[in-house]
Write a protein that holds these residues in place. Structure first.
Motif, mmCIF file in Angstrom:
data_model
loop_
_atom_site.group_PDB
_atom_site.id
_atom_site.type_symbol
_atom_site.label_atom_id
_atom_site.label_comp_id
_atom_site.label_asym_id
_atom_site.label_seq_id
_atom_site.Cartn_x
_atom_site.Cartn_y
_atom_site.Cartn_z
ATOM 1 N N GLU A 15 -2.931 -3.987 17.724
ATOM 2 C CA GLU A 15 -3.104 -4.578 17.919
ATOM 3 C C GLU A 15 -3.995 -6.216 17.494
ATOM 4 O O GLU A 15 -3.016 -6.924 17.364
ATOM 5 C CB GLU A 15 -3.731 -5.074 19.988
ATOM 6 N N ASN A 16 -5.218 -5.840 16.913
ATOM 7 C CA ASN A 16 -5.646 -7.001 17.175
ATOM 8 C C ASN A 16 -5.605 -6.990 15.107
ATOM 9 O O ASN A 16 -6.306 -6.366 14.331
ATOM 10 C CB ASN A 16 -7.126 -7.099 17.237
ATOM 11 N N THR A 17 -4.961 -6.557 14.854
ATOM 12 C CA THR A 17 -4.749 -6.917 13.124
ATOM 13 C C THR A 17 -4.301 -8.662 12.367
ATOM 14 O O THR A 17 -3.426 -9.092 12.857
ATOM 15 C CB THR A 17 -3.222 -5.706 12.736
ATOM 16 N N GLU A 18 -5.146 -8.475 11.218
ATOM 17 C CA GLU A 18 -4.697 -9.277 10.606
ATOM 18 C C GLU A 18 -5.291 -9.740 9.164
ATOM 19 O O GLU A 18 -5.541 -8.583 8.658
ATOM 20 C CB GLU A 18 -6.421 -10.811 11.558
ATOM 21 N N LEU A 19 -4.032 -10.279 8.155
ATOM 22 C CA LEU A 19 -4.312 -10.212 7.006
ATOM 23 C C LEU A 19 -5.084 -11.103 6.746
ATOM 24 O O LEU A 19 -4.426 -12.580 7.176
ATOM 25 C CB LEU A 19 -2.668 -9.924 6.578
ATOM 26 N N VAL A 20 -5.863 -10.874 5.501
ATOM 27 C CA VAL A 20 -7.307 -11.386 5.564
ATOM 28 C C VAL A 20 -7.090 -11.908 3.878
ATOM 29 O O VAL A 20 -7.335 -13.016 2.970
ATOM 30 C CB VAL A 20 -8.709 -11.244 5.818
ATOM 31 N N ALA A 21 -6.591 -11.142 3.148
ATOM 32 C CA ALA A 21 -6.157 -11.742 1.219
ATOM 33 C C ALA A 21 -5.544 -10.930 1.072
ATOM 34 O O ALA A 21 -4.501 -9.526 1.608
ATOM 35 C CB ALA A 21 -7.547 -11.046 1.172
ATOM 36 N N ARG A 22 -4.429 -11.585 0.325
ATOM 37 C CA ARG A 22 -3.213 -11.250 -0.499
ATOM 38 C C ARG A 22 -3.116 -11.435 -2.454
ATOM 39 O O ARG A 22 -3.226 -12.923 -2.533
ATOM 40 C CB ARG A 22 -1.991 -11.876 -0.279
ATOM 41 N N ARG A 23 -3.158 -10.291 -2.714
ATOM 42 C CA ARG A 23 -4.061 -10.842 -4.356
ATOM 43 C C ARG A 23 -2.704 -9.907 -5.399
ATOM 44 O O ARG A 23 -1.665 -8.940 -4.829
ATOM 45 C CB ARG A 23 -5.126 -10.031 -4.638
ATOM 46 N N GLU A 24 -2.329 -10.716 -6.562
ATOM 47 C CA GLU A 24 -1.686 -9.921 -7.063
ATOM 48 C C GLU A 24 -2.695 -8.844 -8.319
ATOM 49 O O GLU A 24 -3.592 -9.230 -8.554
ATOM 50 C CB GLU A 24 -0.576 -10.683 -8.363
ATOM 51 N N VAL A 25 -1.872 -7.678 -8.444
ATOM 52 C CA VAL A 25 -3.034 -6.750 -8.954
ATOM 53 C C VAL A 25 -1.755 -6.363 -10.602
ATOM 54 O O VAL A 25 -0.785 -5.836 -10.105
ATOM 55 C CB VAL A 25 -3.650 -6.049 -9.049
ATOM 56 N N ASP A 26 -2.697 -6.181 -11.798
ATOM 57 C CA ASP A 26 -1.930 -5.566 -13.025
ATOM 58 C C ASP A 26 -2.328 -4.392 -12.724
ATOM 59 O O ASP A 26 -3.385 -4.145 -13.320
ATOM 60 C CB ASP A 26 -1.800 -6.725 -14.408
#
Length: 727
Positions: A637-648
């Motif tokens: 229930e307590n889920t948070e997206l803390v980072a989003r990164r593009e990776v080659d």
């Protein structure tokens, strides 16, 4: 009954040598009974004059033949001089114990040609309408069922007596009829038969005995001359059989039905052939269905042509036929549905994206013309549904769905919540359906709907809703087909996501923080202050979810004890146990890791410390990040997206990866693997044993196995763990 003159007999025509009717007739009448087969020389048997030498014989003399004689086709009577004496006895009646209508007609025709004044009585062991009709058309004098309520022998004797007396004993004046042991029967049946021997009397008697359920004699103008209705159904009608007499069809039936029945009477008289017709009758027990055989009568009754109308109640049969037709229609529809589902599944294989999959499914279902509409909604993290796409002529309904928030508990929500297909019928009046949708269904002519969860490995991506104008749509077989379609769509969506991720040079890396999950790793780390790290998670072909977890800061025995007591763990097994660390294999009832994998994510790292989890995953650039976050929120229930990164991703050829694997092997390990591979050690059954491989290497078997296992572990580690990731 006895006959003073022994020169007379009854001819019994039968195909059954063991018939008891001959014995019973002989015992009752005390005169000769001559049994013959239908193929015998009946013309000779029916001769009415006896030769002079036969007249001089005494019936009581030593040459008197048996009073029960048989003539078969194998012993035909070639001439009167070759026949036994009893066969020259004058026949006072012919009794036909036959079952075949055609054979009965043929025999009666032969009798009428040879001896037209001899009474004929048809006595089948089990009657039928066809046989009764054959007896009627061939002018049989009576028709007696052996399994009826009246003793057939009594009926036969009564018929012979009444015919002889009414004709003034025209068949033989020298014969007198007396009763040897009891007075002459004066039953109403016999008297009626005697009085009714008018032009239509024989038909009345046959009607009274063969009856299916109803029988009538009807004139060419539709007038009822005779009527007979079975007693157990007579109370169903507003008009009795007696009240029918003299009335016409148009006074008994509605105009449409009367015209149809009169047309059948007309056809029967015009063609001279038996006609069949089915019709319905309103009774106190509801509408009944009848089938009639209509037989033309040669003689005129009251100056006009007439027919015998034999009717049978086929209500139950008609009901079964309707059910059979319904089942056949359902089977045909189901076959078409199966073809449509199969075609949809075939197209899913080539679909490039989830949007294309969902659009293709809806369009193909509507194009089949089996359904008037179809739409798909996805599941959000808040537990609600969001419309994605749709197709069909039900524009009002689809517009209502697009604008609606799915906050009511109806079939669509139940399908997502339970993971089971749901159906709704009578939608315009179904109070379980929200009123705006009911009104839209009335406008678009929608009668029923099926809601199918789109799922794979217990992960539900959304719901497919199919609409139909058929009231009884979505039978059990149809629902099973749609359930399979829902699973196939779910599998295809996951496959597309995995394919997109596999062939991407650039991926999206997502990092989630999870506070206070309710799974075992969260509870264990919070209680004991340890760290749980995921090594690998996956699902077997049987649907079981396994995780391999390394626990730092806690002994294996304590972990096992806690796992066995936790409700989310179905099984737990200790793989490795160190002083302050262990690795366990766990089988879980539910898993957030599995949910991520089902949405096409590659798990790079999962760790839980002090009740807080960190999850690092990779998805394709085309992935719906919000959808993945929502799916994870369903589990935690307590889920948070803390980072989003593009990776080659580093591009690596197959040769480069092969060389990398070989570089990690020692010479001895590589030699052992090659000898084992080419020597057939890995074949089944094995071509070489471990001892033979060890001998080829010049080492002991334990040493060979040590090199083999280390070499295999290096290769498998490169394959499974290079760059990390699960699965």
């Amino acid at each position: 009954m006895s006959y003073d003159n022994r020169s007379e007999s009854i001819v019994h025509v039968t195909t059954s040598p063991s018939s008891s009717l001959r014995t019973r007739l002989q015992k009752k009448t005390e005169i000769d009974v001559l049994s013959v087969s239908p193929e015998a020389d009946l013309e000779t048997v029916l001769e009415t004059e006896r030769p002079p030498d036969a007249e001089s014989e005494s019936s009581d003399g030593p040459g008197t033949p048996s009073r029960s004689t048989e003539i078969s086709p194998e012993t035909p009577a070639e001439s009167s001089s070759e026949l036994p004496e009893s066969e020259f006895q004058r026949p006072i009646a012919v009794v036909l114990e036959l079952e075949c209508p055609e054979q009965t007609s043929a025999v009666l025709e032969r009798i009428r040609t040879t001896a037209p004044t001899v009474p004929t009585i048809v006595v089948p062991s089990s009657g039928s309408e066809a046989l009764a009709a054959a007896a009627l058309r061939a002018n049989a004098d009576d028709y007696v069922l052996t399994d009826g309520d009246t003793e057939p022998v009594e009926r036969i004797v009564d018929t012979v007596r009444s015919l002889r007396e009414s004709d003034g004993d025209s068949v033989g004046a020298s014969a007198t009829v007396t009763k040897s042991a009891e007075p002459m029967p004066t039953s109403e049946t016999a008297e009626t038969r005697l009085a009714a021997e008018t032009a239509d009397g024989k038909y009345h008697r046959i009607l009274a005995n063969e009856l299916p359920d109803e029988a009538f004699v009807i004139g060419a103008d539709g007038t009822y001359f005779e009527a007979k209705v079975r007693s157990d159904v007579a109370d169903l009608y507003s008009m009795s059989a007696d009240e029918l007499m003299g009335k016409r069809l148009e006074r008994v039936f509605p105009d449409g039905v009367a015209a149809e029945l009169q047309g059948c009477v007309d056809r029967t008289i015009q063609t001279g052939e038996i006609q069949s017709i089915e019709y319905s009758v309103e009774t106190f027990d509801g509408r009944r269905r009848y089938e009639a055989r209509v037989v033309p009568i040669d003689e005129r009754i009251e100056g006009q042509r007439a027919v015998v109308w034999l009717a049978r109640d086929i209500t139950e049969r008609a009901k079964r036929e309707r059910e059979l037709r319904s089942r056949q229609d359902q089977l045909e529809t189901l076959n078409r549905i199966s073809m449509v589902v199969g075609q949809v599944i075939d197209t899913l294989v080539e679909a490039p994206s989830r949007n294309a999959i969902e659009r293709e499914v809806c369009e193909q279902l509507v194009d089949s013309e089996l359904y008037c509409g179809a739409w798909i909604a996805e599941r959000t993290g808040e537990g609600t549904l969001s419309y994605r796409t749709g197709a069909g002529s039900t524009e009002t309904y689809l517009e209502c769905v697009r604008e609606r928030e799915f906050d009511d508990e109806w079939a669509v929500q139940r399908a997502v919540r339970t993971g089971k297909t749901q159906t709704e019928t009578g939608i315009p009046e179904n109070e379980a359906v929200p009123e705006p949708l009911r009104e839209s269904a009335r406008q678009d002519g929608i009668s029923s709907a099926v809601s199918v969860p789109i799922s794979h490995n217990e992960s539900i991506y959304g719901v497919l809703v199919v609409l139909s104008s058929r009231e009884e749509a979505f039978s059990t077989g149809e629902r099973a087909g749609f359930s399979l379609l829902g699973e196939t769509i779910g599998f295809t969506i996951m496959a597309v996501k995995n394919r997109q991720l596999l062939f991407s040079d650039t991926v999206i890396e997502l990092e989630f923080r999870i506070d206070g999950g309710e799974t075992f790793s969260f509870d264990l780390s919070e209680e004991y202050g340890c760290t749980c790290s995921l090594e690998w998670a996956g699902t077997t072909s049987g649907g079981r979810t396994f995780q391999y977890v390394t626990v730092d800061g806690l002994a294996g025995e304590t972990v096992l004890e806690a796992a066995n007591a936790h409700e989310s763990i179905e099984e737990c097994r200790l793989i490795h146990d160190g002083e302050n660390s262990c690795t366990v294999e766990m089988r879980l009832s539910k898993s957030g890791v599995r949910t991520l994998a089902n949405h096409g994510a590659t798990i790079r790292d999962v760790a839980v410390e002090n009740g807080v989890g960190t999850c690092l995953i990779e998805v394709s650039q085309d992935a719906d990040v919000r959808e993945i976050a929502d799916a994870l929120t369903v589990v935690y229930e307590n889920t948070e997206l803390v980072a989003r990164r593009e990776v080659d991703r580093a591009v690596q050829t197959a040769a480069e990866r092969r060389n990398r694997m070989l570089d990690q092997l020692t010479d001895r390990q590589l030699t052992t693997l090659r000898l084992a591979y080419y020597g057939g050690f890995f074949d089944w059954p094995r071509e070489s044993t471990g001892e033979e491989i060890a001998e080829a290497m010049g080492v002991s078997p334990p040493t060979m196995h040590q090199h083999l296992r280390k070499g295999l572990k290096s290769i498998l580690g490169e394959f499974f763990e290079a760059g990390g990731g699960t699965p």
